[in-house]
Design a protein around this motif. Structure first.
Motif, PDB file in Angstrom:
ATOM      1  N   ILE A 182       0.830  -1.211   0.000  1.00  0.00           N
ATOM      2  CA  ILE A 182       0.000   0.000   0.000  1.00  0.00           C
ATOM      3  C   ILE A 182       0.866   1.263   0.000  1.00  0.00           C
ATOM      4  N   SER A 183       1.900   1.280   0.815  1.00  0.00           N
ATOM      5  CA  SER A 183       2.786   2.450   0.870  1.00  0.00           C
ATOM      6  C   SER A 183       3.448   2.694  -0.479  1.00  0.00           C
ATOM      7  N   VAL A 184       3.909   1.617  -1.135  1.00  0.00           N
ATOM      8  CA  VAL A 184       4.547   1.740  -2.450  1.00  0.00           C
ATOM      9  C   VAL A 184       3.548   2.224  -3.491  1.00  0.00           C
ATOM     10  N   VAL A 185       2.326   1.699  -3.459  1.00  0.00           N
ATOM     11  CA  VAL A 185       1.293   2.099  -4.422  1.00  0.00           C
ATOM     12  C   VAL A 185       0.975   3.584  -4.295  1.00  0.00           C
ATOM     13  N   TYR A 186       0.899   4.091  -3.078  1.00  0.00           N
ATOM     14  CA  TYR A 186       0.653   5.524  -2.877  1.00  0.00           C
ATOM     15  C   TYR A 186       1.744   6.362  -3.543  1.00  0.00           C
ATOM     16  N   ILE A 187       3.002   5.993  -3.327  1.00  0.00           N
ATOM     17  CA  ILE A 187       4.120   6.768  -3.873  1.00  0.00           C
ATOM     18  C   ILE A 187       4.141   6.672  -5.401  1.00  0.00           C
ATOM     19  N   ILE A 188       3.891   5.482  -5.941  1.00  0.00           N
ATOM     20  CA  ILE A 188       3.829   5.331  -7.401  1.00  0.00           C
ATOM     21  C   ILE A 188       2.734   6.218  -7.981  1.00  0.00           C
ATOM     22  N   THR A 189       1.583   6.238  -7.313  1.00  0.00           N
ATOM     23  CA  THR A 189       0.466   7.072  -7.773  1.00  0.00           C
ATOM     24  C   THR A 189       0.840   8.545  -7.770  1.00  0.00           C
ATOM     25  N   ALA A 190       1.589   8.977  -6.768  1.00  0.00           N
ATOM     26  CA  ALA A 190       2.025  10.376  -6.690  1.00  0.00           C
ATOM     27  C   ALA A 190       2.956  10.724  -7.845  1.00  0.00           C
ATOM     28  N   VAL A 191       3.803   9.781  -8.245  1.00  0.00           N
ATOM     29  CA  VAL A 191       4.812  10.036  -9.277  1.00  0.00           C
ATOM     30  C   VAL A 191       4.229   9.972 -10.683  1.00  0.00           C
ATOM     31  N   VAL A 192       3.431   8.942 -10.970  1.00  0.00           N
ATOM     32  CA  VAL A 192       2.955   8.735 -12.349  1.00  0.00           C
ATOM     33  C   VAL A 192       1.489   9.101 -12.547  1.00  0.00           C
ATOM     34  N   GLY A 193       0.758   9.376 -11.459  1.00  0.00           N
ATOM     35  CA  GLY A 193      -0.640   9.761 -11.582  1.00  0.00           C
ATOM     36  C   GLY A 193      -1.578   8.566 -11.606  1.00  0.00           C
ATOM     37  N   VAL A 194      -2.847   8.816 -11.294  1.00  0.00           N
ATOM     38  CA  VAL A 194      -3.825   7.726 -11.241  1.00  0.00           C
ATOM     39  C   VAL A 194      -4.084   7.135 -12.621  1.00  0.00           C
ATOM     40  N   GLU A 195      -3.730   7.899 -13.675  1.00  0.00           N
ATOM     41  CA  GLU A 195      -3.979   7.401 -15.031  1.00  0.00           C
ATOM     42  C   GLU A 195      -3.229   6.101 -15.320  1.00  0.00           C
ATOM     43  N   THR A 196      -2.123   5.883 -14.609  1.00  0.00           N
ATOM     44  CA  THR A 196      -1.350   4.667 -14.862  1.00  0.00           C
ATOM     45  C   THR A 196      -2.127   3.404 -14.491  1.00  0.00           C
ATOM     46  N   TRP A 197      -3.116   3.558 -13.590  1.00  0.00           N
ATOM     47  CA  TRP A 197      -3.914   2.399 -13.173  1.00  0.00           C
ATOM     48  C   TRP A 197      -5.046   2.114 -14.149  1.00  0.00           C
ATOM     49  N   TYR A 198      -5.254   3.038 -15.146  1.00  0.00           N
ATOM     50  CA  TYR A 198      -6.282   2.785 -16.154  1.00  0.00           C
ATOM     51  C   TYR A 198      -5.859   1.666 -17.101  1.00  0.00           C
ATOM     52  N   LYS A 199      -4.532   1.556 -17.319  1.00  0.00           N
ATOM     53  CA  LYS A 199      -4.009   0.614 -18.305  1.00  0.00           C
ATOM     54  C   LYS A 199      -3.994  -0.810 -17.736  1.00  0.00           C
ATOM     55  N   PRO A 200      -4.180  -1.787 -18.604  1.00  0.00           N
ATOM     56  CA  PRO A 200      -4.104  -3.179 -18.140  1.00  0.00           C
ATOM     57  C   PRO A 200      -2.722  -3.486 -17.575  1.00  0.00           C
ATOM     58  N   ALA A 201      -2.677  -4.277 -16.535  1.00  0.00           N
ATOM     59  CA  ALA A 201      -1.399  -4.639 -15.925  1.00  0.00           C
ATOM     60  C   ALA A 201      -0.700  -5.716 -16.739  1.00  0.00           C
ATOM     61  N   ILE A 202      -1.429  -6.799 -17.033  1.00  0.00           N
ATOM     62  CA  ILE A 202      -0.885  -7.906 -17.815  1.00  0.00           C
ATOM     63  C   ILE A 202      -1.976  -8.375 -18.773  1.00  0.00           C
ATOM     64  N   GLY A 203      -1.729  -8.269 -20.073  1.00  0.00           N
ATOM     65  CA  GLY A 203      -2.749  -8.677 -21.036  1.00  0.00           C
ATOM     66  C   GLY A 203      -4.020  -7.870 -20.849  1.00  0.00           C
ATOM     67  N   ASN A 204      -5.114  -8.566 -20.565  1.00  0.00           N
ATOM     68  CA  ASN A 204      -6.384  -7.883 -20.322  1.00  0.00           C
ATOM     69  C   ASN A 204      -6.715  -7.755 -18.839  1.00  0.00           C
ATOM     70  N   VAL A 205      -5.760  -8.117 -18.000  1.00  0.00           N
ATOM     71  CA  VAL A 205      -5.963  -8.048 -16.548  1.00  0.00           C
ATOM     72  C   VAL A 205      -5.728  -6.611 -16.076  1.00  0.00           C
ATOM     73  N   GLN A 206      -6.758  -6.020 -15.486  1.00  0.00           N
ATOM     74  CA  GLN A 206      -6.666  -4.650 -15.006  1.00  0.00           C
ATOM     75  C   GLN A 206      -5.975  -4.584 -13.643  1.00  0.00           C
ATOM     76  N   ASN A 207      -5.400  -3.420 -13.346  1.00  0.00           N
ATOM     77  CA  ASN A 207      -4.764  -3.225 -12.038  1.00  0.00           C
ATOM     78  C   ASN A 207      -5.760  -3.392 -10.898  1.00  0.00           C
ATOM     79  N   ARG A 208      -6.999  -2.971 -11.139  1.00  0.00           N
ATOM     80  CA  ARG A 208      -8.026  -3.130 -10.111  1.00  0.00           C
ATOM     81  C   ARG A 208      -8.259  -4.610  -9.797  1.00  0.00           C
ATOM     82  N   ASP A 209      -8.080  -5.458 -10.828  1.00  0.00           N
ATOM     83  CA  ASP A 209      -8.247  -6.897 -10.616  1.00  0.00           C
ATOM     84  C   ASP A 209      -7.123  -7.452  -9.751  1.00  0.00           C
TER      85      ASP A 209
END
Length: 386
Positions: free
Chosen positions: A193-220
């Motif tokens: 969770i701590s790492v995710v917060y810092i990543i979000t601060a650096v690259v923005g929430v838009e980075t979580w819109y993109k699929p993580a692997i193939g069609n698997v979303q970050n939310r998944d």
């Protein structure tokens, strides 16, 4: 506000005989975090009370929850087309979460370092941990939010219950075995969770819109991480530890009924809150998800704290928490449609009652145990000492 004696004389006697017993087998904790915490505790002043460290860590989580409530009350901020949470808030959230996690790791070490370990310290620590569950789940939810690229509020409600169930499993283990097996999922989740917060601060929430692997979303991945920690790690290990105690004839409760007593109130709370969101005349979970989560998480903490008192004092867990009786009346009132146009008001009033009741309970128990052990909760010196 007058205090009440929630801890019985039998339980106070049980606390006098209590000895802390825990097992931490998590490699991340053993090889990374404990060495780090051992270094951190050395720089703390010896006059600093362990309970004050515990409370400060908890307040960092409260501050994170409050900040994100201000900037993202309805969990829409991370969605496309919405005003996003400022980057500095994510940085603060990452630092606050890691500080809370660190302080939660060093409070016990400070107690041993200053020779001030007491049952009150453990109860205070684990009691606040039970309340912290809802705070960090609701806070990290803002990373993904509830928009198209996020997680639905109903889904998050069930994910919250996965976290709550994971927490109470450890204390159910201890109620039956006398040993607290620290869950692996906690350390992994807090660092993540701590790492995710810092990543979000650096690259923005838009980075979580993109699929993580193939069609698997970050939310998944977020969902899989929470569910996986329970069903792959926490639950199997809990059942194994209880079965091992049974096999070695060291189980504290011989009947299945007595062994399962700690689950009765949490299950009733789950049923009541699920009935509320399922039969709500105004779809309350969609309109006020944050307040509903807070109400459920606080009620859960109250139920869990009473279990912790029982397992530490070696007394029988009561099958029903009294807080759930008025909650039953509230839920029946709401789902019957009697207060259809005032459901949000009812939720706010009931949430305030639950929070105030829980705070009163906590303050009363801390005062009782402080008086019983002749100590101050937030100071190392004893009352009437020179």
């Amino acid at each position: 506000m007058a205090l009440y004696h929630y801890v019985t004389q039998e339980q106070l006697s049980g606390f006098d005989k209590y000895k802390y017993s825990a097992v931490d087998s998590n490699p991340l904790s053993i090889y990374v975090m404990h060495p780090f915490w051992n270094s951190v505790v050395k720089i703390l002043p010896t006059w600093l009370a362990p309970n004050l460290i515990t409370f400060t860590g908890f307040m960092f989580l409260v501050l994170t929850f409050t900040l994100l409530s201000f900037f993202d009350f309805d969990f829409y901020a991370s969605g496309e087309g919405h005003t996003h949470v400022p980057s500095w808030v994510w940085i603060a959230a990452g630092l606050f979460n890691f500080l809370a996690y660190t302080l939660d790791g060093v409070d016990g070490k400070q107690a041993r370092r200053t020779n001030s370990s007491t049952p009150l310290g453990e109860l205070f620590d684990h009691g606040l941990d039970s309340w912290a569950c809802v705070l960090f789940v609701a806070a990290v939810y803002s990373v993904f939010g509830r928009d198209e690229t996020g997680v639905g509020v109903v889904t998050l409600y069930y994910l919250l219950w996965v976290v709550l169930f994971s927490f109470i499993l450890s204390h159910w283990e201890k109620y039956n075995t006398g040993i607290l097996f620290l869950p692996w999922g906690y350390d992994i989740s807090q660092v993540t969770i701590s790492v995710v917060y810092i990543i979000t601060a650096v690259v923005g929430v838009e980075t979580w819109y993109k699929p993580a692997i193939g069609n698997v979303q970050n939310r998944d991945l977020f969902t899989v991480m929470i569910v996986g920690c329970l069903f792959v790690v926490t639950l199997p290990m809990s059942l194994y530890n209880v079965f091992k105690a049974y096999r070695n004839n060291t189980l504290k409760h011989s009947s299945v009924y007595e062994a399962l007593l700690p689950f009765f109130s949490p299950v009733l709370l789950f049923v009541l809150s699920t009935l509320w969101i399922s039969l709500s005349p105004t779809n309350i979970i969609e309109k006020q998800p944050r307040i509903f989560y807070l109400m459920v998480g606080t009620a859960f903490s109250n139920v869990t704290c009473k279990l912790i008192v029982c397992q530490m004092s070696n007394t029988r867990c009561k099958p029903l928490s009294l807080l759930l009786l008025p909650m039953t009346a509230v839920v029946l009132l709401v789902i019957s449609g009697v207060v259809q146009h005032g459901e949000i008001t009812v939720l706010y009033i009931w949430t305030a009652i639950v929070i105030l009741t829980h705070i009163h309970y906590g303050v009363s128990v801390v005062k009782q145990l402080s008086d019983h052990f002749n100590i101050y909760a937030f100071l190392l010196k004893k009352p009437n000492s020179d």
